[in-house]
Write a protein that holds these residues in place. Structure first.
Motif, PDB file in Angstrom:
ATOM      1  N   ARG A 121       0.835  -1.201   0.000  1.00 54.44           N
ATOM      2  CA  ARG A 121       0.000   0.000   0.000  1.00 54.44           C
ATOM      3  C   ARG A 121       0.872   1.255   0.000  1.00 54.44           C
ATOM      4  N   PRO A 122       0.437   2.274  -0.711  1.00 50.54           N
ATOM      5  CA  PRO A 122       1.076   3.584  -0.588  1.00 50.54           C
ATOM      6  C   PRO A 122       0.772   4.155   0.794  1.00 50.54           C
ATOM      7  N   LEU A 123       1.636   5.031   1.284  1.00 52.84           N
ATOM      8  CA  LEU A 123       1.374   5.634   2.583  1.00 52.84           C
ATOM      9  C   LEU A 123       2.101   6.965   2.696  1.00 52.84           C
ATOM     10  N   THR A 124       1.652   7.751   3.668  1.00 55.99           N
ATOM     11  CA  THR A 124       2.281   9.028   3.969  1.00 55.99           C
ATOM     12  C   THR A 124       3.391   8.789   4.993  1.00 55.99           C
ATOM     13  N   THR A 125       4.514   9.467   4.814  1.00 51.50           N
ATOM     14  CA  THR A 125       5.655   9.286   5.712  1.00 51.50           C
ATOM     15  C   THR A 125       6.003  10.610   6.379  1.00 51.50           C
ATOM     16  N   LEU A 126       6.145  10.567   7.707  1.00 51.43           N
ATOM     17  CA  LEU A 126       6.408  11.764   8.498  1.00 51.43           C
ATOM     18  C   LEU A 126       7.745  11.669   9.210  1.00 51.43           C
ATOM     19  N   SER A 127       8.398  12.799   9.350  1.00 55.50           N
ATOM     20  CA  SER A 127       9.564  12.934  10.213  1.00 55.50           C
ATOM     21  C   SER A 127       9.157  13.746  11.431  1.00 55.50           C
ATOM     22  N   LEU A 128       9.548  13.317  12.623  1.00 53.47           N
ATOM     23  CA  LEU A 128       9.224  14.079  13.821  1.00 53.47           C
ATOM     24  C   LEU A 128      10.241  13.839  14.921  1.00 53.47           C
ATOM     25  N   THR A 129      10.243  14.738  15.883  1.00 51.70           N
ATOM     26  CA  THR A 129      11.162  14.661  17.017  1.00 51.70           C
ATOM     27  C   THR A 129      10.387  14.242  18.260  1.00 51.70           C
ATOM     28  N   VAL A 130      10.944  13.289  18.996  1.00 55.47           N
ATOM     29  CA  VAL A 130      10.324  12.804  20.227  1.00 55.47           C
ATOM     30  C   VAL A 130      11.366  12.883  21.342  1.00 55.47           C
ATOM     31  N   THR A 131      10.977  13.511  22.451  1.00 56.70           N
ATOM     32  CA  THR A 131      11.858  13.591  23.618  1.00 56.70           C
ATOM     33  C   THR A 131      11.231  12.784  24.741  1.00 56.70           C
ATOM     34  N   GLU A 132      11.900  11.725  25.133  1.00 55.37           N
ATOM     35  CA  GLU A 132      11.338  10.737  26.043  1.00 55.37           C
ATOM     36  C   GLU A 132      10.925  11.329  27.387  1.00 55.37           C
ATOM     37  N   SER A 133      11.686  12.275  27.904  1.00 54.99           N
ATOM     38  CA  SER A 133      11.451  12.765  29.263  1.00 54.99           C
ATOM     39  C   SER A 133      10.375  13.840  29.348  1.00 54.99           C
ATOM     40  N   GLY A 141      -0.637  18.582  12.974  1.00 54.45           N
ATOM     41  CA  GLY A 141       0.015  17.895  11.870  1.00 54.45           C
ATOM     42  C   GLY A 141       0.353  16.443  12.143  1.00 54.45           C
ATOM     43  N   LEU A 142      -0.047  15.933  13.322  1.00 53.99           N
ATOM     44  CA  LEU A 142       0.227  14.546  13.668  1.00 53.99           C
ATOM     45  C   LEU A 142      -1.049  13.709  13.602  1.00 53.99           C
ATOM     46  N   PRO A 143      -0.954  12.434  13.221  1.00 53.27           N
ATOM     47  CA  PRO A 143      -2.117  11.544  13.314  1.00 53.27           C
ATOM     48  C   PRO A 143      -2.593  11.453  14.762  1.00 53.27           C
ATOM     49  N   ASP A 144      -3.867  11.206  14.977  1.00 48.59           N
ATOM     50  CA  ASP A 144      -4.432  11.173  16.328  1.00 48.59           C
ATOM     51  C   ASP A 144      -3.749  10.145  17.228  1.00 48.59           C
ATOM     52  N   TRP A 145      -3.328   9.021  16.635  1.00 46.83           N
ATOM     53  CA  TRP A 145      -2.743   7.969  17.464  1.00 46.83           C
ATOM     54  C   TRP A 145      -1.324   8.300  17.938  1.00 46.83           C
ATOM     55  N   VAL A 146      -0.690   9.261  17.309  1.00 41.94           N
ATOM     56  CA  VAL A 146       0.638   9.705  17.756  1.00 41.94           C
ATOM     57  C   VAL A 146       0.413  10.772  18.826  1.00 41.94           C
ATOM     58  N   ASN A 147       0.168  10.312  20.060  1.00 43.49           N
ATOM     59  CA  ASN A 147      -0.247  11.209  21.147  1.00 43.49           C
ATOM     60  C   ASN A 147       0.807  11.357  22.235  1.00 43.49           C
ATOM     61  N   LYS A 314      10.819  -0.972  22.786  1.00 44.91           N
ATOM     62  CA  LYS A 314       9.560  -0.999  23.540  1.00 44.91           C
ATOM     63  C   LYS A 314       9.303   0.361  24.192  1.00 44.91           C
ATOM     64  N   ARG A 315      10.366   1.013  24.665  1.00 46.81           N
ATOM     65  CA  ARG A 315      10.205   2.354  25.237  1.00 46.81           C
ATOM     66  C   ARG A 315       9.782   3.349  24.159  1.00 46.81           C
ATOM     67  N   VAL A 316      10.361   3.215  22.988  1.00 49.81           N
ATOM     68  CA  VAL A 316       9.973   4.077  21.870  1.00 49.81           C
ATOM     69  C   VAL A 316       8.485   3.919  21.584  1.00 49.81           C
ATOM     70  N   ALA A 317       8.023   2.682  21.546  1.00 49.61           N
ATOM     71  CA  ALA A 317       6.618   2.411  21.223  1.00 49.61           C
ATOM     72  C   ALA A 317       5.678   3.119  22.187  1.00 49.61           C
ATOM     73  N   LYS A 318       5.894   2.951  23.482  1.00 47.28           N
ATOM     74  CA  LYS A 318       4.958   3.529  24.448  1.00 47.28           C
ATOM     75  C   LYS A 318       5.113   5.037  24.573  1.00 47.28           C
ATOM     76  N   THR A 319       6.298   5.554  24.235  1.00 52.35           N
ATOM     77  CA  THR A 319       6.489   7.006  24.277  1.00 52.35           C
ATOM     78  C   THR A 319       5.782   7.684  23.110  1.00 52.35           C
ATOM     79  N   SER A 321       3.140   6.545  21.393  1.00 52.76           N
ATOM     80  CA  SER A 321       1.682   6.408  21.378  1.00 52.76           C
ATOM     81  C   SER A 321       1.178   5.561  22.532  1.00 52.76           C
ATOM     82  N   SER A 322       0.133   6.010  23.175  1.00 52.05           N
ATOM     83  CA  SER A 322      -0.490   5.210  24.234  1.00 52.05           C
ATOM     84  C   SER A 322      -1.131   3.951  23.662  1.00 52.05           C
ATOM     85  N   TYR A 323      -1.430   3.960  22.372  1.00 50.00           N
ATOM     86  CA  TYR A 323      -1.992   2.773  21.728  1.00 50.00           C
ATOM     87  C   TYR A 323      -0.964   1.645  21.623  1.00 50.00           C
ATOM     88  N   LEU A 324       0.321   1.987  21.844  1.00 54.51           N
ATOM     89  CA  LEU A 324       1.380   1.002  21.689  1.00 54.51           C
ATOM     90  C   LEU A 324       2.078   0.662  22.996  1.00 54.51           C
TER      91      LEU A 324
END
Length: 409
Positions: A121-133, A141-147, A314-319, A321-324
């Motif tokens: 499938r084609p898809l949209t690709t995003l670049s973003l910065t995440v700070t764990e702390s 500009g973010l999908p709802d699940w990226v919370n 695993k830390r990346v996943a939960k940081t 999105s809460s869905y992950l």
């Protein structure tokens, strides 16, 4: 029908960048296959490169035997991401190969019902910065699940320029089509020797002494090219050990088709990480990004993931999105694979100098799934017609290594 991506970074992000007249040649090459080499082409390696080569050879009417040591798509071709990008290799030696292969993936998806059979499938690709702390709850500009604590989103790929496949399903679908429709034979066995007589391939010998008579062999052995002396004596292939996890969210319908390329700042400080997140059409989510240089084991079944790397993912996943997080998603795979790389960062594709009928295709690094189809198609053209016409692969020839040795001497 799954989907994902590989470890891949667009040039703008300083990631994942890697470094003929047909008529007379075509008839000469055609006569060579139909005459001297006649019986069959043996392709050694059941990953995406070997399978694509076998598929396109068989479509040209060649009798093909595919030899695989373990299982089809059991290593990187089953555990990589499967991310496809049209123009992310622009400015690198593989630019034309990548563009051709991206388009060929689209054609194959139509031919093989890839949407249903292997999650194309084609898809949209995003670049973003995440700070764990830092606390956070998504943003503009973010999908709802990226919370999670994400910021500075940027679109780096659209549905016209980025897509995905499930690499294992893709590879196995291609091979099943090749066996059922075009008569490719699959043989499980370990390659021991390529016999050479008078400067050309005479046979392939498997562990246990089985001999396959052939005048044409393709060595598509990925990082295990380094274990085969005929190849390791000419060039070096290194294995980059890459880790990934696969999650099964409780609410898969909430996860939209957005691939995420992160600049991830761990809470303890230190160097930022570059993990990648790929939702699949099946509802699974694939996360990768922890890599290291390690010795490639003799058997792909003996690859063991590093616990610390898996914990980071695993830390990346939960940081992100809460869905992950642990409460809302089940971890269904913790895995690692080796990506094959060369000294100059460029794939090796072509005929081995001094050995007529012995071809190699390896060293695709994180772009193996993307570049598999064009590599296989071009190599099939080179073997059967005497020249690759779909894309120029001359710069990938293994002859470049013998030239360098000559200059050093």
């Amino acid at each position: 029908m799954a989907v994902i991506s590989s470890f891949l970074f667009p040039p703008a992000l300083s990631r994942r960048t890697t470094i003929c007249s047909k008529s007379s040649k075509a008839m000469a090459g055609k006569n060579q296959i139909d005459g001297e080499t006649s019986k069959r082409v043996v392709v050694c390696g059941g990953g995406v490169i070997g399978v694509c080569t076998a598929y396109f050879l068989a479509k040209k009417g060649i009798t093909v035997t595919l030899v695989e040591k373990s299982a089809i798509a059991c290593a990187a071709s089953g555990k990589a991401g499967g991310f496809l990008a049209f123009d992310w290799c622009d400015g690198s030696p593989v630019a034309a190969l990548a563009r051709a292969s991206f388009n060929l993936h689209r054609s194959l998806a139509e031919e093989l019902n890839g949407v249903e059979s292997y999650g194309y499938r084609p898809l949209t690709t995003l670049s973003l910065t995440v700070t764990e702390s830092k606390p956070g709850s998504g943003g503009l500009g973010l999908p709802d699940w990226v919370n999670g604590p994400a910021k500075t989103p940027s679109t780096i790929g659209t549905t016209q320029t980025t897509a995905q496949v499930h690499p294992q399903l893709f590879t196995r679908k291609l091979l099943s089509t090749a066996t059922e429709k075009y008569g490719v034979e699959v043989m499980i066995g370990k390659l021991e020797e390529v016999r050479v007589e008078s400067g050309r391939v005479d046979a392939v010998v498997l562990e246990g002494g089985r001999v396959i008579d052939t005048h044409t062999v393709v060595l598509a052995m990925g990082p295990w090219s380094s274990k085969f002396e005929l190849l390791s004596s000419i060039f070096k292939v290194y294995g980059t050990k890459a880790h990934s996890i696969v999650l099964e969210p409780k609410e898969p319908n909430a996860i939209t088709p957005h691939a995420l390329f992160l600049t991830y700042h761990p809470s303890h400080g230190g160097q930022a990480l570059d993990p990648e997140v790929y939702p699949r059409p099946t509802g699974e989510v694939y996360i990768c990004g922890m890599s290291s240089q390690e010795e490639v084991p003799d058997d792909p079944d003996h690859i063991i993931s590093n616990l610390e790397s898996i914990q980071v993912l695993k830390r990346v996943a939960k940081t992100v999105s809460s869905y992950l997080n642990e409460e809302n998603a089940l971890v269904i795979a913790e895995q690692a694979c080796f990506l094959p790389s060369t000294d100059d960062g460029v794939p090796v594709i072509g005929e081995i100098p001094g050995i007529k009928g012995c071809y190699v295709a390896t060293g695709h690094s994180c772009w193996g799934i993307l570049n598999g189809p064009a590599t296989g198609a071009a190599l099939a053209e080179l073997i059967v017609d005497g020249v690759a016409t779909s894309v120029d692969i001359s710069r990938f020839s293994p002859s470049r290594f013998s030239k360098r040795r000559g200059r050093v001497q």
